[in-house]
Write a protein that holds these residues in place. Sequence first.
Motif, short mmCIF file in Angstrom:
data_model
loop_
_atom_site.label_atom_id
_atom_site.label_comp_id
_atom_site.label_asym_id
_atom_site.label_seq_id
_atom_site.Cartn_x
_atom_site.Cartn_y
_atom_site.Cartn_z
N VAL A 1 -6.12 5.97 3.23
CA VAL A 1 -4.84 5.28 3.43
C VAL A 1 -4.12 5.16 2.10
CG1 VAL A 1 -3.82 3.03 4.01
CG2 VAL A 1 -5.63 3.98 5.44
N TYR A 2 -2.79 5.25 2.16
CA TYR A 2 -1.98 5.12 0.95
C TYR A 2 -1.03 3.94 1.10
CZ TYR A 2 -3.83 9.73 -0.01
OH TYR A 2 -4.69 10.77 -0.23
N LEU A 3 -1.09 3.05 0.12
CA LEU A 3 -0.23 1.87 0.10
C LEU A 3 0.79 2.03 -1.02
CD1 LEU A 3 0.41 -1.10 0.98
CD2 LEU A 3 -1.27 -1.82 -0.74
N PHE A 4 2.07 1.90 -0.67
CA PHE A 4 3.16 2.04 -1.63
C PHE A 4 3.87 0.69 -1.76
CE2 PHE A 4 2.52 6.02 0.58
CZ PHE A 4 2.60 7.00 -0.40
N VAL A 5 4.03 0.21 -2.99
CA VAL A 5 4.71 -1.07 -3.23
C VAL A 5 5.71 -0.89 -4.36
CG1 VAL A 5 4.44 -3.52 -3.75
CG2 VAL A 5 2.60 -2.30 -2.58
N GLY A 6 6.94 -1.30 -4.13
CA GLY A 6 7.96 -1.22 -5.17
C GLY A 6 8.00 -2.49 -6.01
N TRP A 7 8.23 -2.33 -7.32
CA TRP A 7 8.31 -3.47 -8.24
C TRP A 7 9.46 -3.26 -9.21
CZ3 TRP A 7 5.25 -7.55 -7.24
CH2 TRP A 7 4.06 -7.33 -6.52
N GLU A 8 9.96 -4.37 -9.73
CA GLU A 8 10.97 -4.29 -10.79
C GLU A 8 10.36 -3.74 -12.07
OE1 GLU A 8 14.09 -4.59 -11.17
OE2 GLU A 8 14.75 -5.41 -9.26
N SER A 9 9.06 -4.03 -12.28
CA SER A 9 8.38 -3.54 -13.48
C SER A 9 6.88 -3.62 -13.27
CB SER A 9 8.77 -4.38 -14.71
OG SER A 9 8.27 -5.70 -14.57
N VAL A 10 6.13 -2.93 -14.11
CA VAL A 10 4.67 -3.04 -14.08
C VAL A 10 4.26 -4.47 -14.37
CG1 VAL A 10 2.53 -2.30 -15.19
CG2 VAL A 10 4.32 -0.62 -14.72
N GLU A 11 5.00 -5.12 -15.27
CA GLU A 11 4.69 -6.50 -15.64
C GLU A 11 4.80 -7.44 -14.44
OE1 GLU A 11 5.35 -4.13 -19.07
OE2 GLU A 11 6.70 -4.47 -17.36
N ASP A 12 5.76 -7.15 -13.55
CA ASP A 12 5.90 -7.98 -12.35
C ASP A 12 4.69 -7.81 -11.43
OD1 ASP A 12 8.42 -9.35 -12.66
OD2 ASP A 12 9.38 -7.41 -12.47
N HIS A 13 4.18 -6.59 -11.35
CA HIS A 13 2.98 -6.37 -10.55
C HIS A 13 1.80 -7.12 -11.17
CE1 HIS A 13 -0.36 -3.42 -9.12
NE2 HIS A 13 -0.36 -4.53 -8.41
N VAL A 14 1.67 -7.04 -12.49
CA VAL A 14 0.58 -7.74 -13.17
C VAL A 14 0.69 -9.24 -12.93
CG1 VAL A 14 -0.42 -8.30 -15.42
CG2 VAL A 14 0.29 -5.95 -14.91
N ALA A 15 1.91 -9.77 -12.97
CA ALA A 15 2.11 -11.20 -12.74
C ALA A 15 1.66 -11.59 -11.33
CB ALA A 15 3.57 -11.57 -12.96
N PHE A 16 1.92 -10.71 -10.37
CA PHE A 16 1.52 -10.98 -8.99
C PHE A 16 0.00 -11.08 -8.86
CE2 PHE A 16 0.24 -9.16 -4.82
CZ PHE A 16 0.67 -10.21 -4.01
N THR A 17 -0.73 -10.29 -9.66
CA THR A 17 -2.20 -10.30 -9.57
C THR A 17 -2.80 -11.62 -10.05
OG1 THR A 17 -2.54 -9.35 -11.79
CG2 THR A 17 -2.28 -7.81 -9.94
N LYS A 18 -1.98 -12.50 -10.61
CA LYS A 18 -2.46 -13.80 -11.08
C LYS A 18 -2.10 -14.93 -10.12
CE LYS A 18 -1.99 -12.17 -15.85
NZ LYS A 18 -1.31 -12.34 -17.16
N THR A 19 -1.60 -14.57 -8.94
CA THR A 19 -1.16 -15.57 -7.97
C THR A 19 -2.19 -15.79 -6.87
OG1 THR A 19 -0.06 -13.95 -6.54
CG2 THR A 19 1.24 -14.87 -8.36
N ASP A 20 -2.03 -16.90 -6.15
CA ASP A 20 -2.90 -17.17 -5.01
C ASP A 20 -2.69 -16.14 -3.90
OD1 ASP A 20 -4.01 -19.37 -6.26
OD2 ASP A 20 -2.62 -20.80 -5.33
N SER A 21 -1.46 -15.65 -3.79
CA SER A 21 -1.18 -14.64 -2.76
C SER A 21 -2.01 -13.38 -3.01
CB SER A 21 0.31 -14.28 -2.76
OG SER A 21 1.09 -15.37 -2.32
N PHE A 22 -2.16 -13.01 -4.27
CA PHE A 22 -2.96 -11.83 -4.58
C PHE A 22 -4.43 -12.08 -4.26
CE2 PHE A 22 -5.55 -9.28 -7.55
CZ PHE A 22 -5.18 -8.02 -7.11
N LYS A 23 -4.91 -13.29 -4.51
CA LYS A 23 -6.29 -13.62 -4.17
C LYS A 23 -6.52 -13.45 -2.67
CE LYS A 23 -7.03 -16.88 -7.98
NZ LYS A 23 -7.29 -18.30 -8.35
N GLU A 24 -5.51 -13.82 -1.89
CA GLU A 24 -5.60 -13.64 -0.44
C GLU A 24 -5.66 -12.16 -0.08
OE1 GLU A 24 -3.21 -15.04 3.63
OE2 GLU A 24 -2.41 -15.54 1.64
N VAL A 25 -4.83 -11.36 -0.76
CA VAL A 25 -4.84 -9.91 -0.54
C VAL A 25 -6.20 -9.33 -0.92
CG1 VAL A 25 -3.91 -7.72 -1.37
CG2 VAL A 25 -2.36 -9.58 -0.78
#
Length: 205
Positions: free
Chosen positions: A157-181
């Motif tokens: 399976v391939y998952l594609f996610v758009g971001w404003e920047s790599v830094e925004d993706h990294v910031a998401f990985t520090k959230t509770d939502s990412f822990k849920e994912v």
Amino acid sequence: MITEYLRFRTTPSFSSDPSLFAKLREGARAAGIVNQSYGIGVEDKEVLHWIIQFDQGFGPKDFVWDEAKYGDFTKEVMKIAQEPPQSAFMHFDDDKEPFAKEVTDAPVTELAAIELKEDLSEEEASKTLNDIRSIVRKAKNGKGACWGADNDKPKNVYLFVGWESVEDHVAFTKTDSFKEVQGMMKNIISGVKMGHVAFSDHVQQ
């Protein structure tokens, strides 16, 4: 709708002679492929990612390459590829949302190649991936998300996610939502490879 995703490690000729890849894109356009996006990996700058959309009323089996004008496709690709491209055809139909164009329109695209567990049912996989997609779409500075399964290898399976920047993706990985994912992912995957790509659309000359 069918989306083809190709990736391959490039040769020095890819950078030294941009016309070689431009010729391939133009050949695809001449064969009826209106929408195609491409980009080099952010982390691995030798790898080219190429997304081709079969969204004009015909599928891969109906695709006719003009060999007389554009040369043998495989030989032309191998002028810029170190090895034959890896290719996956993903079927987006009425049961799934179509490929989210905003994902490749974003400044940077997260691309995750996922291997699903062998004993996982298609229904469970689809439900979990749809739930993950819904969460990621709500991420701060996220620019859409979609996923597709390889028609020939449905456990890939391939998952594609758009971001404003790599830094925004990294910031998401520090959230509770990412822990849920993460928790959801652990239940369905046996392996994953992830990277970022800055895509561009092919513009007909």
